[in-house]
Design an enzyme around this catalytic site. Structure first.
Site, PDB file in Angstrom:
ATOM      1  N   ASP A 319       0.752  -1.261   0.000  1.00  0.00           N
ATOM      2  CA  ASP A 319       0.000   0.000   0.000  1.00  0.00           C
ATOM      3  C   ASP A 319       0.785   1.316   0.000  1.00  0.00           C
ATOM      4  OD1 ASP A 319       0.749  -0.742   2.577  1.00  0.00           O
ATOM      5  OD2 ASP A 319      -1.280  -0.913   3.354  1.00  0.00           O
ATOM      6  N   GLU A 497      -8.361   3.853   6.931  1.00  0.00           N
ATOM      7  CA  GLU A 497      -8.168   4.134   5.495  1.00  0.00           C
ATOM      8  C   GLU A 497      -9.411   4.691   4.798  1.00  0.00           C
ATOM      9  OE1 GLU A 497      -7.424   1.231   6.951  1.00  0.00           O
ATOM     10  OE2 GLU A 497      -5.252   1.501   7.111  1.00  0.00           O
TER      11      GLU A 497
END
Ligand SMILES: *[C@@H]1O[C@H](CO)[C@@H](O)[C@H](O)[C@H]1NC(C)=O
Length: 592
Positions: A319, A497
């Site tokens: 990520d 997130e």
């Protein structure tokens, strides 16, 4: 008066450092992105403590030539934030009430930590135990410092600084330290607290330098690639080190922001040089991977093979490698074109192979999936797994930021769909919370995708081949919302997130419906996670009475609550035109 004395010493060192820097000012060389200078700069930056043992661990593989921080270019980064219109009195009233509620919950968690685990890494929110999974340097406290300041809790902030003063980075509660986690939580936390508080508390920079000096020793390997899972006590003894042969790209590829900011604040280019070497490897092998433009989840840092492995994702383990590309461009103030190129070339396969449209009852949204390549199959036939991780929900924010910074207006639409994907994940969640990992049905045609009940049923049957009973039974017992075929991991561990991307998109577009959705998310999450002591992760957010975990990760106060707060705060607070947020939501001050 040691205070005054140390100031004079620092000042002298600053002046010496500047004289030295200027003597090399014009020695830049062409050919590489960053000019190299001989590594003979003073090794003691202004705020360094010369008694500190990490400063004296001899380097077995010293750097001969340092990459120097590039000059930032004023006005090279386009304006990022939306110009928010004046709000009505009524709107303001609602917003401030929400802001106070978020702050109230933050204070609740902070008090729980303070009462039960002050100075430890975490408080266990059910039992009240103190835990030390991050080295024992008060991870929750350091991670929450900038949130305290941003929320106006100045007394608490100053209280916490007394604890920061005592942190001892020469002892560690762990055998093996995660260099990435230490960088994003501790180094990022200290630097951001220093920046947001107007650089008025020198202890924060001093401690950041201590962490930086410690971590710099993890880079002392034959090829200068850092060790990501680092044997702390061996390193302290000077045992020879080599980089790992199976390293996660997120762990080696997202140290850039923190190390760059440390170099900017100390004028010591070693930190920037350390991470620039890594990014040059990613750069030179970007086109050689099995999905050119992206990098596999695992690379070999020992042999410098960054292209061989086969799995591709922007979810966990990869990520922040991608997240940091546009952010590093911003932090360098456009002084380099390297990160623009890395991002641009990564976005091509990402849009084509990673982002997919799940089949829903009406919502036109996107999720990032995973791609596995055997290296033989032509790229056009690569299979995208229609799996959505909560961790990948950062993607909407990344693409929105990239759209602004690199002037790619059509990407804003992609960003919106990615944000809406995670919002769909929340809305279809049993409790209104998106679990860690869900599986969906991928649309065959992104532009034309109608709901097909049979296809959903077919895929549910395939996901549970051994279950007896009808497909309706499977859907009921597995609590699957329409479009979801399997819940691979039903936990919700207070992750940020999704709200992170809602925040970024809101600051960029000013779309008020995002703030409304954020409020629903906040109320839902708090309702299910609050405990007498603080807030707790959920073991399964797909059942009505979700069992709680005895854990509150430090990112709850560092990230999740900060993003909720900032959505309801005045948009000038932590403006994206003034700060870059690291992957732990720590705002680092931009130089331009
Ligand atoms: C925490 O948030 C909830 C949900 O909105 C709210 O009802 C509660 O009053 C808040 N707690 C505090 C201490 O502010």
């Amino acid at each position: 008066m040691p205070f005054v004395k140390s100031k004079i010493v620092s000042l002298t060192l600053i002046i010496l450092g500047l004289v030295f820097l200027f003597s090399f000012y014009h020695r830049s060389q062409g050919g590489s992105y960053f000019p190299l200078i001989p590594a003979t700069k003073p090794s003691v930056p202004p705020s360094e403590n010369s008694d500190y043992v990490w400063a004296h661990v001899p380097q077995s593989y010293p750097v001969r030539e340092l990459s120097r921080l590039p000059q930032s270019i004023p006005k090279s980064i386009p304006i990022i934030q939306h110009s928010f219109p004046h709000e009505s009195r009524e709107e303001r009233k609602v917003r401030i009430a929400r802001l106070d509620t978020v702050k109230g919950n933050f204070t609740h968690a902070w008090q729980g930590y303070k009462t039960h685990a002050w100075g430890s890494d975490e408080v266990a929110p059910l039992s009240g135990r103190a835990q030390n999974p991050f080295g024992g340097w008060a991870a929750t406290l350091v991670d929450a410092l900038d949130s305290l300041w941003i929320m106006g809790l100045k007394d608490e902030f100053e209280d916490a600084l007394q604890q920061v003063e005592k942190l001892d980075f020469t002892s560690c509660s762990l055998e093996e330290l995660n260099v990435f986690e230490t960088t994003i939580r501790y180094l990022g936390g200290l630097l951001a607290a220093y920046d947001v508080s107007g650089q008025k508390y020198p202890v924060l920079l001093r401690k950041a330098v201590e962490v930086g000096q410690m971590l710099y020793v993890a880079f002392d390997t034959p090829n200068r690639m850092p060790i990501t899972r680092w044997r702390f006590h061996d390193a302290l003894k000077g045992v020879p080190q080599e980089a790992g042969d199976g390293v996660l790209v997120a762990e080696i590829g997202s140290l850039t922001l923190e190390f760059t900011r440390l170099s900017q604040l100390t004028n010591d280019d070693r930190y920037f040089d350390a991470i620039q070497r890594i990014m040059n490897e990613f750069d030179s092998q970007q086109d050689q991977t099995k999905l050119p433009g992206m990098w596999p989840v695992v690379v070999n840092a020992r042999t410098l093979n960054f292209h061989e492995y086969s799995g591709f994702t922007i979810g966990g383990m990869a990520d922040s490698l991608y997240e940091y590309l546009p952010k590093q461009h911003i932090l360098l103030g456009g002084g380099s074109q390297q990160y623009r190129k890395l991002y641009r070339d990564a976005m091509v396969p990402m849009k084509e192979h990673i982002f997919f449209r799940p089949m829903t009852k009406g919502a036109d949204v996107l999720f990032p999936g995973d791609v596995s390549s055997d290296g033989q199959t032509p790229l056009s036939e690569l299979h995208t797994e229609a799996k959505a991780q909560h961790l990948s929900c950062f993607a909407g924010g990344m693409v929105a930021l990239g759209a602004k910074v690199f002037d790619l207006p059509e990407d804003l639409d992609v960003a919106r769909k990615l944000v809406n994907g995670c919002l769909w994940g929340y809305e279809t969640g049993r409790l209104g919370i998106m679990p860690e990992i869900i599986r969906t049905v991928a649309c065959e045609d992104t532009h034309n995708c109608v709901w097909d009940e049979d296809r959903w049923h077919h895929e549910v049957n395939q996901a549970f081949p051994d279950d007896n009973g009808s497909v309706e039974d499977k859907i009921k017992t597995r609590r699957l919302a329409p479009g979801i075929t399997k819940i691979d991991d039903g936990r919700y561990i207070l992750r940020p997130e999704a709200i992170e991307s809602v925040f970024v998109l809101y600051r960029i577009t000013g779309d008020r419906s995002l703030a409304e959705k954020a409020w629903v998310m906040f109320e839902t999450i708090v309702k299910h996670t609050i405990t007498d002591i603080a807030h707790a992760g959920l073991n399964d957010c797909t059942v009505d009475d979700p069992p709680k975990q005895d854990r509150m990760e430090s990112f709850w106060m560092a990230e999740t609550l900060k993003y909720f707060y900032l959505i309801f705060a005045d948009p000038h607070i932590v403006s994206l035109d003034e700060y870059v947020l690291n992957t732990e939501a720590h705002p680092l001050r931009r130089t331009v």
